[in-house]
Design an enzyme around this catalytic site. Structure first.
Site, short mmCIF file in Angstrom:
data_model
loop_
_atom_site.label_atom_id
_atom_site.label_comp_id
_atom_site.label_asym_id
_atom_site.label_seq_id
_atom_site.Cartn_x
_atom_site.Cartn_y
_atom_site.Cartn_z
N SER A 18 1.18 -1.03 -0.14
CA SER A 18 0.52 0.07 -0.29
C SER A 18 0.87 1.39 -0.28
O SER A 18 0.50 2.28 -1.12
CB SER A 18 -0.45 -0.19 0.97
OG SER A 18 -1.53 -1.13 1.20
N SER A 162 -13.25 1.27 3.44
CA SER A 162 -12.27 1.45 2.45
C SER A 162 -11.50 2.12 2.05
O SER A 162 -11.48 3.20 1.89
CB SER A 162 -13.01 0.63 0.87
OG SER A 162 -11.36 1.39 -0.69
N ASP A 310 -7.02 -8.01 4.53
CA ASP A 310 -6.68 -8.48 3.71
C ASP A 310 -5.59 -9.92 4.90
O ASP A 310 -5.45 -10.48 4.41
CB ASP A 310 -4.80 -7.80 2.97
CG ASP A 310 -5.20 -7.24 1.98
OD1 ASP A 310 -6.41 -7.49 1.68
OD2 ASP A 310 -4.86 -5.63 2.55
N ARG A 341 -12.37 -14.11 -1.59
CA ARG A 341 -11.60 -15.00 -1.08
C ARG A 341 -12.64 -15.21 0.23
O ARG A 341 -12.62 -16.66 0.55
CB ARG A 341 -11.24 -14.08 -0.02
CG ARG A 341 -9.92 -13.89 -0.58
CD ARG A 341 -9.35 -12.83 0.26
NE ARG A 341 -7.99 -12.16 -1.30
CZ ARG A 341 -7.43 -11.24 -1.09
NH1 ARG A 341 -7.29 -10.12 -0.06
NH2 ARG A 341 -6.39 -10.83 -1.87
C1 S3P Z 1 -5.36 -1.50 0.36
C2 S3P Z 1 -6.47 -0.89 0.89
C3 S3P Z 1 -8.18 -2.86 0.77
C4 S3P Z 1 -6.87 -3.72 0.42
C5 S3P Z 1 -5.69 -3.48 -0.63
C6 S3P Z 1 -4.61 -2.39 -0.69
C7 S3P Z 1 -4.73 0.28 -0.10
O1 S3P Z 1 -8.46 -2.38 0.17
O2 S3P Z 1 -7.73 -5.07 0.42
O3 S3P Z 1 -4.88 -5.09 -0.85
O4 S3P Z 1 -3.26 0.47 -0.16
O5 S3P Z 1 -5.66 0.99 0.00
P1 S3P Z 1 -9.97 -1.95 0.58
O6 S3P Z 1 -9.08 -0.55 1.31
O7 S3P Z 1 -10.59 -1.44 -1.13
O8 S3P Z 1 -10.68 -2.91 1.43
#
Ligand code: S3P
Length: 427
Positions: A18, A162, A310, A341
């Site tokens: 991220s 999210s 995750d 998942r």
């Molecule tokens: C992420 C946010 C998450 C996560 C993804 C990476 C990010 O998704 O599942 O692997 O880097 O902002 P969501 O925030 O949409 O759930």
């Protein structure tokens, strides 16, 4: 040279996915040279780097074990000559849409089979409300075209917690030079974008659950060491709990919006310890230590889910070895990740002889100490592959995984490292 794991071997996990995406994107928007130490060199991170190159940013190729990466931006993106292919990476597609919304050109985005199935209206709706246009209008799936332009301020309640969605809106605010405010309905999702923006001098505040970003200036170039990815570390922590040998992981990001899995593991009775040691561009880092031992079932409630979204595949395989029935509540979002998942974890666990159900929005798993055996299906999802890789370190396990290569989406070299962990020797 091989070292015996249980004598002090410290494993350094790959850079945070991220944070690498965000650092590349913000570095790409800056005018001048940004320096990144320990960025993730995985397939997803490469998708972001490739798209940035098409947008006129100078980014060398990401190499595993490479030195510092220099990203040179021009302060704005240039119109791309071809479709931006985001591969398997939802973060690339969604965060990029936020930045592209503020650029006066058309850019077409697509992705692989998995990404083309994932919902996008949750992003296109708020960006449309800010003034961007999408073709087709009301698009909910890739491929789609973003036609950016002058943006207006926005105050938006997210339909789901999210970080991708929150970040797309914040980045649109940054690129458009307009104030934005977002509120999440459940627990807080990862806050890397907020921390980075604050460290870069943007003004953010939290009020009544709203994250408010004030209008700011251009993105400055910066210097950052990317912490190890706690989501990648989680798989090794799982191997430390289910295998024969304790493990110590160094330089791991310990941002509290990412470490929810450690709290759940502690409730399960796991021997797991996290020790902070410093910070990098607003992100805490430290060491995690995990050791084998007996585990008991736990219930994970809705408010905890965004902080460990995750890690549910990993927690599910740990739950399969814990005494009693574990429950993960309100995990419907798992159906729209790189694979379904929720369904796939339940199906694969049943196939290995566990009682597991993925009905509605709840995942429940009854733990058992039988040796798991069988062939599992990943649907090309890196976290499903790695979770069952972890379960395969259980003494007596015989698990075949249909696609181990997909681990390279977030953790290149994972299965090689896991083989060493299983044998108690890493090189
Ligand atoms: C992420 C946010 C998450 C996560 C993804 C990476 C990010 O998704 O599942 O692997 O880097 O902002 P969501 O925030 O949409 O759930």
């Amino acid at each position: 040279m091989a070292r015996r794991l249980w004598v002090n071997a410290l494993i350094i996990v790959p850079g945070d996915k991220s944070i690498t995406h965000r650092a590349l994107l913000l570095g790409g928007m800056a005018r001048g040279q940004t320096r990144l130490v320990h960025p993730l060199a995985s397939l997803d991170a490469r998708s972001t780097a490739r798209a940035l190159r098409q947008l006129g940013v100078d980014v060398p190729s990401l190499r595993v074990g490479g030195g510092p990466l220099f990203v040179t931006g021009r302060g704005r993106f240039r119109a791309p000559q071809a479709t931006l292919h985001c591969g398997n990476s939802g973060t690339t597609a969604r965060l990029l849409m936020g930045l592209l919304a503020a650029h006066r050109f058309a850019a077409r985005l697509t992705g692989d089979r998995s990404l083309r199935k994932r919902p996008m209206r949750r992003i296109t709706e708020p960006l449309t409300a800010m003034g961007a246009r999408f073709v087709p209008e009301q698009a909910d799936r890739l491929p789609l075209e973003v036609r950016g332009g002058r943006l207006a301020a926005l105050r938006w309640e997210l339909p789901v917690s999210s970080a991708q969605l929150k970040s797309a809106i914040l980045l649109a605010g940054v690129a458009g030079g307009v104030p934005v405010a977002v509120r999440e309905p459940a627990g807080p999702s990862r806050d890397h974008t907020e921390r980075m923006l604050e460290a870069l001098g943007y003004r953010l505040r939290e009020r009544d659950g709203w994250i408010e970003l004030a209008a700011g200036g251009p993105v400055p170039a910066f210097d950052m060491t990317v912490p190890g990815d706690p989501s990648s570390a989680a798989f090794l922590v799982g191997a430390g709990l289910l295998g024969r040998y304790p493990l110590t992981l160094g330089g791991v990001g310990l941002n509290p919006t990412r470490t929810g899995f450690l709290a759940v593991l502690r409730r399960m009775g796991a021997t797991v310890r996290a020790e902070p040691s410093g910070a990098t561009l607003g992100e805490p880092i430290g060491t995690i230590h995990a050791a084998p031992g007996d585990l008991r079932a736990a219930t994970v409630s809705a408010v905890e889910i965004p902080g460990l979204i995750d890690e549910i595949p990993l927690l599910a395989v740990v739950a399969a070895r814990a005494a009693g029935t574990s429950r993960f509540e309100e995990v419907g979002e798992l159906r729209v990740k790189e694979s379904d998942r929720l369904g796939l974890m339940a199906d694969n666990l049943r196939l290995l002889g566990y009682q597991a159900s993925g009905q509605g929005n709840t995942l429940s798993i009854a733990g058992s100490d039988h040796p798991p055996r069988g062939r599992i299906r990943t649907d090309g999802d890196h976290r499903i592959a790695m979770a069952f890789g972890v379960l395969s370190v259980v003494p007596g396990a015989r698990i075949t995984i249909d696609d181990r290569d997909c681990a390279a989406v977030s953790f290149p070299g994972f299965f090689e490292l896991l083989d060493g962990v299983r044998r108690g020797r890493i090189s």
